[in-house]
Design an enzyme around this catalytic site. Structure first.
Site, PDB file in Angstrom:
ATOM      1  N   ASP A  13     -49.057   1.772  35.357  1.00  0.00           N
ATOM      2  CA  ASP A  13     -49.594   3.281  35.237  1.00  0.00           C
ATOM      3  C   ASP A  13     -50.636   3.231  36.082  1.00  0.00           C
ATOM      4  O   ASP A  13     -51.458   4.283  35.794  1.00  0.00           O
ATOM      5  CB  ASP A  13     -49.273   3.801  33.837  1.00  0.00           C
ATOM      6  CG  ASP A  13     -47.936   3.777  33.260  1.00  0.00           C
ATOM      7  OD1 ASP A  13     -46.864   3.728  33.905  1.00  0.00           O
ATOM      8  OD2 ASP A  13     -48.000   3.631  32.053  1.00  0.00           O
ATOM      9  N   LYS A  16     -49.665   3.754  41.192  1.00  0.00           N
ATOM     10  CA  LYS A  16     -48.731   3.232  42.124  1.00  0.00           C
ATOM     11  C   LYS A  16     -48.046   4.281  43.154  1.00  0.00           C
ATOM     12  O   LYS A  16     -48.045   4.338  44.389  1.00  0.00           O
ATOM     13  CB  LYS A  16     -47.781   2.037  41.722  1.00  0.00           C
ATOM     14  CG  LYS A  16     -48.592   0.877  41.055  1.00  0.00           C
ATOM     15  CD  LYS A  16     -47.979  -0.139  40.653  1.00  0.00           C
ATOM     16  CE  LYS A  16     -47.066   0.286  39.125  1.00  0.00           C
ATOM     17  NZ  LYS A  16     -47.552   0.520  38.198  1.00  0.00           N
ATOM     18  N   GLY A  40     -42.017   4.493  35.744  1.00  0.00           N
ATOM     19  CA  GLY A  40     -42.257   5.710  36.218  1.00  0.00           C
ATOM     20  C   GLY A  40     -43.549   6.108  37.247  1.00  0.00           C
ATOM     21  O   GLY A  40     -44.690   5.870  36.738  1.00  0.00           O
ATOM     22  N   HIS A  41     -42.998   6.384  38.256  1.00  0.00           N
ATOM     23  CA  HIS A  41     -43.991   6.582  39.128  1.00  0.00           C
ATOM     24  C   HIS A  41     -44.263   8.039  39.674  1.00  0.00           C
ATOM     25  O   HIS A  41     -43.186   8.521  39.991  1.00  0.00           O
ATOM     26  CB  HIS A  41     -43.688   5.702  40.651  1.00  0.00           C
ATOM     27  CG  HIS A  41     -43.674   4.130  40.362  1.00  0.00           C
ATOM     28  ND1 HIS A  41     -43.445   3.262  41.375  1.00  0.00           N
ATOM     29  CD2 HIS A  41     -44.042   3.745  39.115  1.00  0.00           C
ATOM     30  CE1 HIS A  41     -43.454   2.216  40.644  1.00  0.00           C
ATOM     31  NE2 HIS A  41     -43.974   2.220  39.199  1.00  0.00           N
ATOM     32  N   GLN A 221     -44.592  -1.633  37.253  1.00  0.00           N
ATOM     33  CA  GLN A 221     -45.163  -2.260  36.115  1.00  0.00           C
ATOM     34  C   GLN A 221     -46.417  -2.858  36.537  1.00  0.00           C
ATOM     35  O   GLN A 221     -47.285  -2.519  37.496  1.00  0.00           O
ATOM     36  CB  GLN A 221     -44.509  -3.571  35.391  1.00  0.00           C
ATOM     37  CG  GLN A 221     -43.486  -2.860  34.585  1.00  0.00           C
ATOM     38  CD  GLN A 221     -42.110  -2.676  35.655  1.00  0.00           C
ATOM     39  OE1 GLN A 221     -41.606  -3.536  36.274  1.00  0.00           O
ATOM     40  NE2 GLN A 221     -41.608  -1.462  35.154  1.00  0.00           N
ATOM     41  N   GLY A 299     -43.010   9.452  27.658  1.00  0.00           N
ATOM     42  CA  GLY A 299     -43.924  10.527  26.843  1.00  0.00           C
ATOM     43  C   GLY A 299     -44.912   9.705  25.902  1.00  0.00           C
ATOM     44  O   GLY A 299     -45.524  10.545  25.284  1.00  0.00           O
ATOM     45  N   ARG A 300     -44.933   8.519  25.705  1.00  0.00           N
ATOM     46  CA  ARG A 300     -45.889   7.987  24.609  1.00  0.00           C
ATOM     47  C   ARG A 300     -47.247   8.119  25.085  1.00  0.00           C
ATOM     48  O   ARG A 300     -47.362   7.901  26.095  1.00  0.00           O
ATOM     49  CB  ARG A 300     -45.586   6.550  24.333  1.00  0.00           C
ATOM     50  CG  ARG A 300     -44.244   6.014  23.769  1.00  0.00           C
ATOM     51  CD  ARG A 300     -43.928   4.743  23.718  1.00  0.00           C
ATOM     52  NE  ARG A 300     -43.545   4.355  24.865  1.00  0.00           N
ATOM     53  CZ  ARG A 300     -43.449   2.774  25.126  1.00  0.00           C
ATOM     54  NH1 ARG A 300     -43.627   1.956  24.277  1.00  0.00           N
ATOM     55  NH2 ARG A 300     -43.211   2.286  26.272  1.00  0.00           N
TER      56      ARG A 300
HETATM   57  P1  GDP Z   1     -47.584   4.659  38.288  1.00  0.00           P
HETATM   58  O1  GDP Z   1     -46.570   4.001  37.455  1.00  0.00           O
HETATM   59  O2  GDP Z   1     -48.601   3.238  38.741  1.00  0.00           O
HETATM   60  O3  GDP Z   1     -47.157   5.119  39.411  1.00  0.00           O
HETATM   61  O4  GDP Z   1     -48.318   5.689  37.657  1.00  0.00           O
HETATM   62  P2  GDP Z   1     -48.045   6.956  36.891  1.00  0.00           P
HETATM   63  O5  GDP Z   1     -47.449   7.658  37.683  1.00  0.00           O
HETATM   64  O6  GDP Z   1     -47.234   6.251  35.462  1.00  0.00           O
HETATM   65  O7  GDP Z   1     -49.400   7.331  35.940  1.00  0.00           O
HETATM   66  C1  GDP Z   1     -50.517   7.685  36.973  1.00  0.00           C
HETATM   67  C2  GDP Z   1     -50.692   9.030  36.765  1.00  0.00           C
HETATM   68  O8  GDP Z   1     -52.170   9.561  37.126  1.00  0.00           O
HETATM   69  C3  GDP Z   1     -50.041  10.286  37.268  1.00  0.00           C
HETATM   70  O9  GDP Z   1     -49.986  11.316  36.401  1.00  0.00           O
HETATM   71  C4  GDP Z   1     -50.628  10.757  38.605  1.00  0.00           C
HETATM   72  O10 GDP Z   1     -50.314  11.720  38.954  1.00  0.00           O
HETATM   73  C5  GDP Z   1     -52.062  10.343  38.188  1.00  0.00           C
HETATM   74  N1  GDP Z   1     -52.991   9.995  39.094  1.00  0.00           N
HETATM   75  C6  GDP Z   1     -52.981   9.301  40.209  1.00  0.00           C
HETATM   76  N2  GDP Z   1     -53.894   9.106  40.820  1.00  0.00           N
HETATM   77  C7  GDP Z   1     -54.995   9.935  40.151  1.00  0.00           C
HETATM   78  C8  GDP Z   1     -56.368  10.229  40.315  1.00  0.00           C
HETATM   79  O11 GDP Z   1     -57.160   9.799  41.234  1.00  0.00           O
HETATM   80  N3  GDP Z   1     -56.918  11.259  39.574  1.00  0.00           N
HETATM   81  C9  GDP Z   1     -56.154  11.779  38.454  1.00  0.00           C
HETATM   82  N4  GDP Z   1     -56.830  12.724  37.562  1.00  0.00           N
HETATM   83  N5  GDP Z   1     -54.716  11.580  38.320  1.00  0.00           N
HETATM   84  C10 GDP Z   1     -54.407  10.639  38.964  1.00  0.00           C
HETATM   85  P1  IMO Z   2     -44.844   1.474  35.889  1.00  0.00           P
HETATM   86  O1  IMO Z   2     -44.092   0.899  36.902  1.00  0.00           O
HETATM   87  C1  IMO Z   2     -46.404   0.694  31.861  1.00  0.00           C
HETATM   88  C2  IMO Z   2     -44.117  -1.865  29.206  1.00  0.00           C
HETATM   89  C3  IMO Z   2     -43.639  -1.139  28.081  1.00  0.00           C
HETATM   90  C4  IMO Z   2     -43.708  -2.447  27.060  1.00  0.00           C
HETATM   91  C5  IMO Z   2     -43.292  -3.557  28.005  1.00  0.00           C
HETATM   92  C6  IMO Z   2     -41.948  -4.205  27.844  1.00  0.00           C
HETATM   93  O2  IMO Z   2     -44.700   3.176  35.715  1.00  0.00           O
HETATM   94  O3  IMO Z   2     -46.394   1.117  35.892  1.00  0.00           O
HETATM   95  P2  IMO Z   2     -39.701  -2.927  28.969  1.00  0.00           P
HETATM   96  O4  IMO Z   2     -38.918  -1.887  28.779  1.00  0.00           O
HETATM   97  O5  IMO Z   2     -40.022  -3.336  30.456  1.00  0.00           O
HETATM   98  O6  IMO Z   2     -38.960  -4.389  28.521  1.00  0.00           O
HETATM   99  O7  IMO Z   2     -41.077  -2.963  28.243  1.00  0.00           O
HETATM  100  O8  IMO Z   2     -43.721  -3.180  29.340  1.00  0.00           O
HETATM  101  N1  IMO Z   2     -43.984  -1.446  30.625  1.00  0.00           N
HETATM  102  C7  IMO Z   2     -44.866  -0.580  31.398  1.00  0.00           C
HETATM  103  N2  IMO Z   2     -45.753   0.002  30.841  1.00  0.00           N
HETATM  104  N3  IMO Z   2     -45.809   1.076  32.973  1.00  0.00           N
HETATM  105  C8  IMO Z   2     -44.629   0.682  33.143  1.00  0.00           C
HETATM  106  O9  IMO Z   2     -44.238   0.710  34.677  1.00  0.00           O
HETATM  107  C9  IMO Z   2     -44.036  -0.237  32.503  1.00  0.00           C
HETATM  108  N4  IMO Z   2     -42.757  -0.831  32.509  1.00  0.00           N
HETATM  109  C10 IMO Z   2     -42.762  -1.508  31.274  1.00  0.00           C
HETATM  110  O10 IMO Z   2     -44.585  -0.135  27.600  1.00  0.00           O
HETATM  111  O11 IMO Z   2     -44.929  -2.735  26.585  1.00  0.00           O
HETATM  112 MG    MG Z   3     -45.885   4.670  35.499  1.00  0.00          MG
END
Ligand code: GDP
Ligand code: IMO
Ligand code: MG
Length: 426
Positions: A13, A16, A40-41, A221, A299-300
């Site tokens: 998270d 990416k 979840g990207h 991840q 949503g956690r």
């Molecule tokens: P990923 O799994 O690595 O793609 O990251 P996620 O999408 O799960 O979580 C990143 C969150 O941060 C998302 O809600 C993005 O929209 C948000 N985000 C990304 N870059 C920035 C930033 O520079 N500032 C803020 N405020 N939000 C960001």
């Molecule tokens: P992105 O690509 C954050 C975490 C889960 C749990 C562990 C194992 O959005 O960064 P799993 O369902 O893979 O067997 O769970 O890994 N986990 C993530 N945490 N971002 C993710 O993906 C994750 N994918 C798995 O929360 O701790």
């Molecule tokens: Mg994510």
């Protein structure tokens, strides 16, 4: 730079989705190389927010070929519903998407097993998407490659055999033993669509790189969730680190030109496991609120804490990072003080290394920085940032011994300071 790997440098998270979307503006192909619908990207364009789970984050760029490579585990039902959702939003992903026929199918019983285990005492806080049990099947040589979707008879045989092997486990967990007819009926509506997208993706990706096409290998991840290198057993079941791109996509290490690590200006983690710089106070709460740190899949609420430089140095080392893309700097705006863990103390001794095997005993040693009050969303160059924020950034790259290539100051595409774009001449 034709082949660039993007990896999460923390526990996932890191942003990416946003950065892959930016880099793919100039790319020909984007390849997801591992993980599955546990990812979840998030992509934010204007006022619209799109969260992709299986489909690569380059999907919004119209001419970019999208590949799900053989390192992935794919739930056909999630994929089809994701494609339908994208189509409803006017994005035709299906015609540009190819799926490896050697990637593995997540079937309903994988999801059931993941969920049942998470109710028991071995729970680690997975995303309950069936990812772990599917990788278990693959390694135990009883998995179902998506290629089997072409041949219903083979699909039935493989599913029946896997179900028979899982039956004692499911029964011992108190679950209902799946019936092969029901499992096949559940996936049948997806089968024709999946089959249409199947291909042998390894030669496609390797050929694109050999032809000097610009290819983004999109990690899911993060480094510390890697099954070999992460905080085991609180990890996922795949290889998110950069080496996983070679294995998962079928590209030799010598063909990779650059590896970029994504790092948040602080740290988050979802699920269980050690997190030494975690904050349990109002500052952690504030970061969660301002950074909207709630899981994009489940949503956690995400656990929040200060940036961990020993962990980042470890990520630089294990991934061979060439550059850092630092995200969410804007979230720290308004804090009087910003702390960063520079070392650990274990039994009275300090270490700058990340103490993977001693995390429970290790105490973070912090350095404190002055905060800043200015909004950062409008910054497009480093000079636009307040001095305190620049000092913080400089300290991070010096300590990590890895230069910043990008700094993100908001979730939208334009809220970005690009210092060195991997596909553009500097
Ligand atoms: P990923 O799994 O690595 O793609 O990251 P996620 O999408 O799960 O979580 C990143 C969150 O941060 C998302 O809600 C993005 O929209 C948000 N985000 C990304 N870059 C920035 C930033 O520079 N500032 C803020 N405020 N939000 C960001
Ligand atoms: P992105 O690509 C954050 C975490 C889960 C749990 C562990 C194992 O959005 O960064 P799993 O369902 O893979 O067997 O769970 O890994 N986990 C993530 N945490 N971002 C993710 O993906 C994750 N994918 C798995 O929360 O701790
Ligand atoms: Mg994510």
């Amino acid at each position: 730079m034709p082949a660039v790997v993007i990896v999460g440098a923390q526990w996932g998270d890191e942003g990416k989705g946003k950065i892959v979307d930016i880099f793919t503006e100039d790319a020909d192909m984007v390849v997801r190389y591992g993980g599955g619908p546990n990812a979840g990207h998030t992509l934010v364009v204007g006022d619209e927010k799109i969260i992709v789970r299986l489909v690569p984050s380059g999907v919004l760029r119209k001419d970019v070929a999208c590949v799900l490579a053989q390192g992935m585990v794919i739930d056909p039902r999630s994929l089809v519903s994701e494609l339908d959702e994208l189509e409803r939003r006017g994005i035709d992903a299906a015609s540009r998407l190819v799926l490896s026929d050697r990637s593995h199918a997540i079937l309903p019983y994988h999801v059931t097993i993941d969920g049942l285990r998470e109710q028991g005492k071995g729970a680690i806080g997975t995303t309950k998407r069936g990812v772990g049990p599917c990788y278990e099947d693959k390694v135990a040589r009883r998995g179902i490659p998506l290629g089997a979707f072409r041949d219903p008879k083979r699909l039935r045989e493989l599913a029946a055999s896997a179900i028979a092997q899982w039956t004692p486990v499911i029964a011992s967990l108190g679950g209902d033993v799946p019936n092969v007819d029901e499992v096949l009926a559940a996936i049948e509506p997806t089968r024709a669509r999946i089959v249409k997208m199947l291909a042998s993706t390894q030669p496609l990706v390797e050929r694109a790189i050999r032809d000097k096409k610009k290819v983004v290998l999109e990690g899911a991840q993060g480094t510390l969730l890697d099954v070999d290198h992460g905080t085991y057993p609180f990890v996922t079941s795949s290889t998110p680190t950069a080496g996983g791109a070679c294995v998962g996509a079928g590209v030799g290490p010598s063909r990779i030109d650059e590896v970029v690590g994504l790092v948040k200006a602080y740290t988050t983690r979802v699920g269980g496991g050690p997190f030494p710089t975690e904050l349990h106070d109002g500052v952690g709460e504030r970061i969660r609120k301002v950074g909207a740190e709630f899981g994009s899949v489940t949503g956690r609420p995400r656990r929040t804490g200060w940036l961990d430089l020993p962990a980042l140095r470890f990520a630089v080392s294990v991934n061979g990072l060439d550059g850092l893309a630092l995200t969410k700097l804007d979230v720290l705006t308004g804090l009087d003080e910003v702390k960063v863990c520079v070392a650990y103390e274990i039994d009275g001794k300090q270490t700058r290394d990340f103490p993977l095997d001693d995390l429970d005993r290790a105490k973070p040693v912090y350095r404190s920085f002055k905060g800043w009050k200015e909004e950062l969303g409008g910054a497009r160059t480093l000079a636009d940032l307040p001095v305190a924020a620049r000092d913080y950034l400089k300290f991070i790259e010096d300590e990590a011994e890895c230069p910043h290539v990008l700094v993100s100051v908001g979730s939208r595409r334009d809220e970005t300071i690009v210092l060195r774009h991997p596909f553009r001449a500097s």
